[in-house]
Write a protein that holds these residues in place. Structure first.
Motif, PDB file in Angstrom:
ATOM      1  N   GLY A  22      70.249  37.447  25.915  1.00 52.42           N
ATOM      2  CA  GLY A  22      69.089  38.361  25.476  1.00 52.42           C
ATOM      3  C   GLY A  22      69.097  38.551  24.024  1.00 52.42           C
ATOM      4  O   GLY A  22      69.412  39.498  23.470  1.00 52.42           O
ATOM      5  N   SER A  23      68.223  37.470  23.442  1.00 55.32           N
ATOM      6  CA  SER A  23      68.233  37.226  22.312  1.00 55.32           C
ATOM      7  C   SER A  23      68.048  38.721  21.191  1.00 55.32           C
ATOM      8  O   SER A  23      67.954  38.642  19.988  1.00 55.32           O
ATOM      9  CB  SER A  23      66.940  36.587  21.693  1.00 55.32           C
ATOM     10  N   GLY A  24      67.811  39.561  22.175  1.00 53.60           N
ATOM     11  CA  GLY A  24      67.873  41.179  21.461  1.00 53.60           C
ATOM     12  C   GLY A  24      66.213  41.248  21.062  1.00 53.60           C
ATOM     13  O   GLY A  24      66.098  41.621  19.635  1.00 53.60           O
ATOM     14  N   TYR A  25      65.110  40.774  21.745  1.00 51.35           N
ATOM     15  CA  TYR A  25      63.990  41.123  21.409  1.00 51.35           C
ATOM     16  C   TYR A  25      63.521  42.594  20.646  1.00 51.35           C
ATOM     17  O   TYR A  25      63.190  42.792  19.835  1.00 51.35           O
ATOM     18  CB  TYR A  25      62.991  40.627  22.410  1.00 51.35           C
ATOM     19  N   LEU A  26      64.128  43.571  21.749  1.00 49.09           N
ATOM     20  CA  LEU A  26      63.825  45.022  21.314  1.00 49.09           C
ATOM     21  C   LEU A  26      65.527  45.351  21.561  1.00 49.09           C
ATOM     22  O   LEU A  26      65.982  45.019  22.491  1.00 49.09           O
ATOM     23  CB  LEU A  26      63.089  45.674  22.606  1.00 49.09           C
ATOM     24  N   GLN A  27      65.597  46.071  20.431  1.00 49.20           N
ATOM     25  CA  GLN A  27      67.168  46.869  20.469  1.00 49.20           C
ATOM     26  C   GLN A  27      67.021  48.306  20.079  1.00 49.20           C
ATOM     27  O   GLN A  27      66.236  48.518  19.321  1.00 49.20           O
ATOM     28  CB  GLN A  27      67.795  46.313  19.290  1.00 49.20           C
ATOM     29  N   LEU A  28      67.807  48.936  20.755  1.00 42.11           N
ATOM     30  CA  LEU A  28      68.092  50.462  20.405  1.00 42.11           C
ATOM     31  C   LEU A  28      69.378  50.440  19.861  1.00 42.11           C
ATOM     32  O   LEU A  28      70.256  50.192  20.645  1.00 42.11           O
ATOM     33  CB  LEU A  28      67.677  51.296  21.615  1.00 42.11           C
ATOM     34  N   ARG A  29      69.627  50.883  18.896  1.00 41.66           N
ATOM     35  CA  ARG A  29      71.002  51.166  18.071  1.00 41.66           C
ATOM     36  C   ARG A  29      71.202  52.414  17.775  1.00 41.66           C
ATOM     37  O   ARG A  29      70.475  53.250  17.276  1.00 41.66           O
ATOM     38  CB  ARG A  29      70.788  50.422  16.729  1.00 41.66           C
ATOM     39  N   GLY A  30      72.337  53.134  18.720  1.00 41.56           N
ATOM     40  CA  GLY A  30      72.830  54.442  18.364  1.00 41.56           C
ATOM     41  C   GLY A  30      71.863  55.619  18.285  1.00 41.56           C
ATOM     42  O   GLY A  30      71.681  56.432  17.674  1.00 41.56           O
TER      43      GLY A  30
END
Lengths: 374, 308
Positions: free
Chosen positions: A15-23
């Motif tokens: 999942g190339s990480g199109y959308l990422q939630l970080r912390g």
């Protein structure tokens, strides 16, 4: 390395990480709604966030949509921080549980809304909206007021209205939550087909675990503002990582005990441990046995078995759920209707319940969330 | 078979056979009777307190003043003077102008204030408090409210005093001109719009606004295309009430406007005060007609019946 951790690693890698939630964290005053959430979603995935009400799944979706702002952490698209962008500056569209259609507009105008506000000409608008209405089966109702539509029709307007703006991401907040059972199933099929056709990324929030398992490529199980587990529906269903997941997803029997010398000792009895025991490096733990892995009647050789009494029956079409009483607590078995019929069940009668030891999944004691006994 | 049995066993106990149609007719008759019973008291009040006086006014407009004596005749003298004298036409025109300007102002300001209350004040108690504060001036006497403006905005009032102290040129902004009158009327009647607009905006499902935003609409576009159309009923109700008061308001024009921009209502009160009853009555009929036309225009913009 356990199967689930392996799956996690793979998901992050692929999942190339199109959308990422970080912390990502969110608090309303003193109430912590989300704490330190990490989510990675690849382009074109169908993701379900599942959890009981109050687990923070809808808040997570609203943070992605930009309708709420996180207290801590960041939302990234293609590696770019979009946390500070307004909802209309994000390339996302949302479908709502209670439809949230524009009550002053008819079906056509509702679907055309996203195009109208972009200043599209009427002819071009019709060229795009009419096929979309056709696609969701509402062509004949184009001039109806939305108040005159049924729940299923309203939700199809809601979905068409979101898809017409060609978003990169479709956010679905309990899209079948206001529909009755039959419509719910039809809508699920529809969503699956739309996902396939459009190739869009879908993020779907539901408290209905069977819907999530049926639709999603990958599931995030949430509880109390945290992610309990993520993985494919099969992984989450067959190999729950925590006691909460085992309890929430599917219908599982949880038996606390200790594993030693290839057998599992518990108040219910001592059973052969099976292949799953490899995950539990000895000591205290919980055996997770799916309700559909428990059989009744004459046990196969090598099976784990125990004597039970029948407390109640629940008929659900092709499955009959047997609510049983074991030596030290209840046990639930989902029995195919045909098998159940052959056994001619009588409330209060004694039966032998058995399972294949290899069908048992074990949880380490430390993932029991401090819940003892059961 | 079973149905027939039931019918047979029931019929002896219910000797009066009622076909569905006759039951339907009885229910409808009862509804009609109840409707009239509910309506009667209010209808009576309207007839006695509104329709009858209006008919009287119409009648008086055909009387004649002989010297200082009122003659109960059917005479078109008052109407002839009202319809021929250009002064009255100017008066009617300036009344309409003033009403339209003030309505535009209270509309815009009321929308802004109502939007502020509904969207920016999240605490329900604070919302109620601010709404109360907006209504508060209505608990004091109308005249006192207007008179209190004079020490503030008068030529030797607080504002000009402060301007003089600061070495700035004094203003004749707010007293004894049309601007002053429009300003005063706006402040008096804006509350009629704030309330209904606030109420209408509060009734809009927040998810509908979220939907608009998520479909790419900015806050302003959402206001224009979703919130304003959905709050239109509240706006029209507010303007409706404000205009009723505006047409009858002659005191503001006299006390704040200084008579520079007289309203039709002002002329009515002056003619009535000097015993010219027929002219006053004819003007009242004209004013009533103008008000009806304006209210009918409102109904065209928005059918209030859909709000009921």
């Amino acid at each position: 390395m356990s199967i689930t951790t392996l799956a996690n690693t793979m998901a992050t890698a692929n999942g190339s990480g199109y959308l990422q939630l970080r912390g990502v964290g969110k608090r309303f005053g003193e109430t912590v709604v989300l704490s330190d959430l990490d989510i990675d979603i690849g382009e074109g995935e169908f993701i379900s966030l599942i959890g009981p009400s109050g687990s923070g799944k809808t808040t997570t979706l609203r943070i992605i949509a930009g309708l709420e702002s996180p207290t801590t952490g960041a939302v990234l698209v293609d590696g770019k921080d979009i946390t500070a962008l307004l909802p209309n500056e994000r390339d996302f569209a949302m479908v709502f549980q209670h439809f949230a259609l524009f009550p002053h507009l008819d079906v056509f105008q509702n679907v055309a809304y996203g195009l109208r506000i972009r200043g599209m000409k009427k002819a071009e608008m019709e060229r795009q909206v009419l096929p979309m209405l056709e696609r969701v089966g509402l062509r004949e109702l184009a001039t109806r007021k939305v108040g005159e539509l049924s729940g299923g029709q309203r939700q199809r307007v809601g979905i068409a209205r979101a898809l017409i703006v060609k978003p990169r991401l479709l956010l679905l907040d309990e899209p079948t939550g206001s529909l009755d059972t039959k419509l719910k199933l039809a809508m699920q099929t529809e969503l699956k087909a739309l996902h396939k056709e459009s190739g869009l990324t879908f993020i779907h929030v539901t408290h209905n675990q069977s819907e999530a398992l049926a639709l999603a490529d990958r599931v995030y199980v949430m509880n109390d503002g945290r992610i309990e587990q993520q993985g494919s529906p099969t992984e989450v269903y067959r190999y729950p990582a925590t006691r909460f997941v085992a309890d929430f997803v599917g219908r599982n029997n949880l038996i606390d005990g200790t594993l030693e010398h290839g057998s599992f000792r518990s108040a219910m009895g001592t059973f052969p441990a099976g292949a799953g025991a490899a995950q539990l490096p000895g000591g205290a733990g919980t055996a997770v046995i799916r309700a559909d892995a428990i059989h009744l009647g004459a046990a196969e050789p090598g099976a784990a078995s125990l004597p039970v009494r029948l407390d109640a029956l629940e008929y659900a079409g092709s499955i009959v759920t047997w609510f049983l009483r074991g030596p030290a607590g209840p046990l639930t078995a989902d029995v195919p209707a045909d098998d159940s019929g052959r056994l001619d069940p009588q409330i209060g009668d004694a039966y032998e319940a058995w399972w294949n030891p290899d069908d048992v999944h074990y949880l380490r004691a430390e993932t029991r969330d401090g819940l003892k006994g059961g | 078979m079973a149905v027939t049995d039931t019918a047979q066993t029931l019929s002896p106990r219910h000797p009066v056979t009622l076909t569905p149609t006759s039951l339907d007719r009885r229910l409808r008759a009862r509804r009609a009777r109840n409707a009239w019973l509910l309506l009667a008291p209010a209808l009576l009040v309207v007839l006695v307190a509104a329709a009858a006086p209006l008919a009287m006014v119409l009648w008086v407009s055909f009387w004649r003043v002989d010297g200082l004596v009122l003659a109960r005749t059917i005479d078109t003298e008052a109407w002839a003077s009202v319809l021929s004298d250009p002064t009255f036409r100017r008066l009617a025109w300036s009344t309409v102008q003033t009403v339209v300007i003030v309505l535009a102002l209270v509309g815009v300001l009321g929308l802004a204030a109502g939007y502020f209350l509904a969207r920016f004040v999240t605490n329900r108690k604070v919302q109620a408090l601010l709404l109360m504060l907006a209504i508060l001036p209505f608990w004091t006497s109308y005249l006192i409210r207007i008179i209190t403006w004079q020490p503030l905005f008068g030529n030797s009032g607080v504002i000009n005093f402060l301007l003089a102290k600061a070495g700035l040129p004094q203003m004749e902004l707010f007293l004894f001109n049309q601007r002053a009158m429009v300003f005063a009327m706006t402040s008096l009647y804006v509350v009629f719009v704030i309330g209904p607009v606030f109420w209408a905006l509060s009734r809009i499902d927040p998810e509908v606004i979220a939907a608009s935003r998520s479909l790419g609409a900015s806050a302003w576009t959402t206001f224009r295309t979703v919130e304003l159309p959905l709050a239109r009923g509240g706006l029209v109700v507010g303007l409706f009430f404000a205009s009723i008061f505006l047409f009858g308001d002659y005191a503001t024009g006299r006390l704040i406007g200084g008579g520079t921009n007289p309203m039709l209502s002002d002329a009515i009160s002056q003619y009535a005060g000097s015993g010219q009853w027929p002219v006053a009555a004819a003007l009242a009929v004209v004013l009533f007609g103008i008000a009806i036309v304006v209210l009918a225009l409102f109904m065209r913009v928005y059918d209030l019946r859909t709000e009921l």
